[in-house]
Write a protein that holds these residues in place. Structure first.
Motif, PDB file in Angstrom:
ATOM      1  N   SER A  97       0.802  -1.158  -0.120  1.00 50.29           N
ATOM      2  CA  SER A  97       0.075  -0.129  -0.043  1.00 50.29           C
ATOM      3  C   SER A  97       0.852   1.244  -0.157  1.00 50.29           C
ATOM      4  O   SER A  97       1.829   1.304   0.804  1.00 50.29           O
ATOM      5  CB  SER A  97      -0.913   0.151   1.235  1.00 50.29           C
ATOM      6  OG  SER A  97      -1.758   1.222   1.274  1.00 50.29           O
ATOM      7  N   ASP A  98       0.489   2.132  -1.234  1.00 48.28           N
ATOM      8  CA  ASP A  98       1.087   3.304  -0.884  1.00 48.28           C
ATOM      9  C   ASP A  98       0.515   4.249   0.235  1.00 48.28           C
ATOM     10  O   ASP A  98      -0.589   4.921  -0.287  1.00 48.28           O
ATOM     11  CB  ASP A  98       1.013   4.201  -2.460  1.00 48.28           C
ATOM     12  CG  ASP A  98       1.801   5.447  -2.493  1.00 48.28           C
ATOM     13  OD1 ASP A  98       2.421   5.679  -1.637  1.00 48.28           O
ATOM     14  OD2 ASP A  98       1.731   5.853  -3.846  1.00 48.28           O
ATOM     15  N   ARG A  99       0.926   4.425   1.216  1.00 48.86           N
ATOM     16  CA  ARG A  99       0.429   5.041   2.400  1.00 48.86           C
ATOM     17  C   ARG A  99      -0.704   4.227   3.145  1.00 48.86           C
ATOM     18  O   ARG A  99      -1.208   3.445   2.703  1.00 48.86           O
ATOM     19  CB  ARG A  99      -0.343   6.575   2.002  1.00 48.86           C
ATOM     20  CG  ARG A  99       0.575   7.379   1.201  1.00 48.86           C
ATOM     21  CD  ARG A  99      -0.054   8.868   0.993  1.00 48.86           C
ATOM     22  NE  ARG A  99       0.765   9.908   0.463  1.00 48.86           N
ATOM     23  CZ  ARG A  99       1.882  10.316   1.108  1.00 48.86           C
ATOM     24  NH1 ARG A  99       2.117   9.998   2.185  1.00 48.86           N
ATOM     25  NH2 ARG A  99       2.659  11.359   0.355  1.00 48.86           N
ATOM     26  N   TYR A 100      -0.560   4.640   4.383  1.00 49.41           N
ATOM     27  CA  TYR A 100      -1.626   3.929   5.509  1.00 49.41           C
ATOM     28  C   TYR A 100      -1.523   4.640   6.797  1.00 49.41           C
ATOM     29  O   TYR A 100      -1.676   5.994   6.543  1.00 49.41           O
ATOM     30  CB  TYR A 100      -0.772   2.593   5.661  1.00 49.41           C
ATOM     31  CG  TYR A 100      -1.509   1.527   6.437  1.00 49.41           C
ATOM     32  CD1 TYR A 100      -2.967   0.958   6.388  1.00 49.41           C
ATOM     33  CD2 TYR A 100      -1.072   0.944   7.895  1.00 49.41           C
ATOM     34  CE1 TYR A 100      -3.886   0.353   7.166  1.00 49.41           C
ATOM     35  CE2 TYR A 100      -1.727   0.221   8.597  1.00 49.41           C
ATOM     36  CZ  TYR A 100      -3.222  -0.208   8.102  1.00 49.41           C
ATOM     37  OH  TYR A 100      -3.809  -1.079   8.960  1.00 49.41           O
ATOM     38  N   VAL A 101      -1.810   4.119   7.849  1.00 53.46           N
ATOM     39  CA  VAL A 101      -1.861   4.775   9.202  1.00 53.46           C
ATOM     40  C   VAL A 101      -0.941   5.829   9.283  1.00 53.46           C
ATOM     41  O   VAL A 101      -1.190   7.023   9.832  1.00 53.46           O
ATOM     42  CB  VAL A 101      -1.726   3.669  10.229  1.00 53.46           C
ATOM     43  CG1 VAL A 101      -1.456   4.429  11.612  1.00 53.46           C
ATOM     44  CG2 VAL A 101      -3.028   2.724  10.480  1.00 53.46           C
ATOM     45  N   PHE A 102       0.419   5.570   9.059  1.00 55.27           N
ATOM     46  CA  PHE A 102       1.495   6.462   9.219  1.00 55.27           C
ATOM     47  C   PHE A 102       1.303   7.824   8.685  1.00 55.27           C
ATOM     48  O   PHE A 102       1.833   9.159   9.086  1.00 55.27           O
ATOM     49  CB  PHE A 102       2.593   5.914   9.092  1.00 55.27           C
ATOM     50  CG  PHE A 102       3.036   4.420  10.031  1.00 55.27           C
ATOM     51  CD1 PHE A 102       3.308   4.566  11.302  1.00 55.27           C
ATOM     52  CD2 PHE A 102       2.513   3.515   9.083  1.00 55.27           C
ATOM     53  CE1 PHE A 102       3.410   3.193  11.548  1.00 55.27           C
ATOM     54  CE2 PHE A 102       2.867   2.271   9.598  1.00 55.27           C
ATOM     55  CZ  PHE A 102       3.091   2.127  11.013  1.00 55.27           C
ATOM     56  N   SER A 103       0.623   7.714   7.647  1.00 53.31           N
ATOM     57  CA  SER A 103       0.511   8.949   6.798  1.00 53.31           C
ATOM     58  C   SER A 103      -0.688   9.874   7.676  1.00 53.31           C
ATOM     59  O   SER A 103      -0.338  11.151   7.784  1.00 53.31           O
ATOM     60  CB  SER A 103      -0.360   9.060   5.448  1.00 53.31           C
ATOM     61  OG  SER A 103       0.570   8.405   4.652  1.00 53.31           O
ATOM     62  N   SER A 104      -1.442   9.387   8.370  1.00 60.73           N
ATOM     63  CA  SER A 104      -2.582  10.021   9.213  1.00 60.73           C
ATOM     64  C   SER A 104      -1.925  10.682  10.521  1.00 60.73           C
ATOM     65  O   SER A 104      -1.994  11.765  10.817  1.00 60.73           O
ATOM     66  CB  SER A 104      -3.805   9.225   9.694  1.00 60.73           C
ATOM     67  OG  SER A 104      -4.485   8.989   8.342  1.00 60.73           O
ATOM     68  N   LEU A 105      -0.988   9.795  10.978  1.00 58.44           N
ATOM     69  CA  LEU A 105      -0.207  10.073  12.503  1.00 58.44           C
ATOM     70  C   LEU A 105       0.696  11.269  12.119  1.00 58.44           C
ATOM     71  O   LEU A 105       1.066  11.984  12.709  1.00 58.44           O
ATOM     72  CB  LEU A 105       0.410   8.984  12.667  1.00 58.44           C
ATOM     73  CG  LEU A 105      -0.471   7.841  13.269  1.00 58.44           C
ATOM     74  CD1 LEU A 105       0.469   6.850  13.701  1.00 58.44           C
ATOM     75  CD2 LEU A 105      -1.377   8.266  14.372  1.00 58.44           C
ATOM     76  N   ALA A 106       1.070  11.461  10.638  1.00 54.06           N
ATOM     77  CA  ALA A 106       2.067  12.421  10.351  1.00 54.06           C
ATOM     78  C   ALA A 106       1.429  13.657   9.965  1.00 54.06           C
ATOM     79  O   ALA A 106       1.548  14.715  10.478  1.00 54.06           O
ATOM     80  CB  ALA A 106       3.154  12.002   9.433  1.00 54.06           C
TER      81      ALA A 106
END
Length: 206
Positions: A97-106
């Motif tokens: 997956s190109d992006r996941y949880v960490f995109s939201s956290l960042a």
């Protein structure tokens, strides 16, 4: 919880995650993989993409909830024509997956603070393997500008804060989630060198 066979690419805009996904698709081994991205191609994701383009202006809090809702459907859909990540991984596919949880956290934490993104994403499983594309925001924005119009988060000050938050997350999760393997990539290297570095780690899952 760690979701086996799940791989995530993370980094700020212009770091090269999408480019590396396209290179992986060309490999003969790509039949073992299922490639996906967030925001998704589902109705929730399409709406989010319109927000990112600046077509709608919503509260950052609302946007954080929408990203979490899109992610939940991305993970848990049991639609036979559009299976979610969890079902695909359990069926033996290696999902990238190109992006996941960490995109939201960042990203979302820059606008809302850290508490809400952490709460909304606290129950989602973690990937088996996380690639963090580390890059100077000045370089990433040069890449963004070379491909055309910017999206709402593609601003120097915002991406500087997001890159810093990403690095903090890498440090945090390295300590508290040792079962999730984290690979930090120098995203300023040539795309061929980055591809080689990715494959050296990714091939161990095959």
């Amino acid at each position: 919880m760690i979701l086996k066979n799940f791989v995530v690419f993370e980094g700020i805009d212009g770091s090269g995650t999408s480019t590396q996904i396209e290179l992986l698709k060309k490999r003969k081994e790509s039949e073992r993989f299922f490639f996906t991205a967030e925001p998704t191609s589902l109705p929730t994701g399409k709406f989010l993409r319109s927000i990112l383009k600046g077509e709608f202006e919503l509260s950052p809090i609302t946007t954080a909830y929408l990203f979490a809702a899109d992610r939940a459907e991305h993970l848990y859909s049991k639609n036979p024509q559009n299976l979610g990540i969890k079902a695909l991984c359990q069926n033996g596919k290696i999902v990238i997956s190109d992006r996941y949880v960490f995109s939201s956290l960042a990203y979302q934490s820059v606008s809302t603070g850290e508490d809400l993104p952490k709460l909304l994403n606290s129950t989602f499983p973690l990937p088996e393997l996380l690639f963090f594309f580390k890059i100077d925001p000045k370089i990433s924005l040069q890449r963004v500008d070379s491909r055309g119009q910017r999206e709402i988060y593609e601003k120097a000050d915002f991406l500087e804060k997001t890159e810093e938050r990403y690095q903090n997350l890498v440090d945090e999760y390295t300590k508290k989630e040792p079962q999730m393997k984290i690979i930090t990539l120098d995203a300023t290297k040539s795309k061929d060198k980055v591809e080689k570095d990715i494959w050296n780690s990714l091939s161990t899952l095959l």
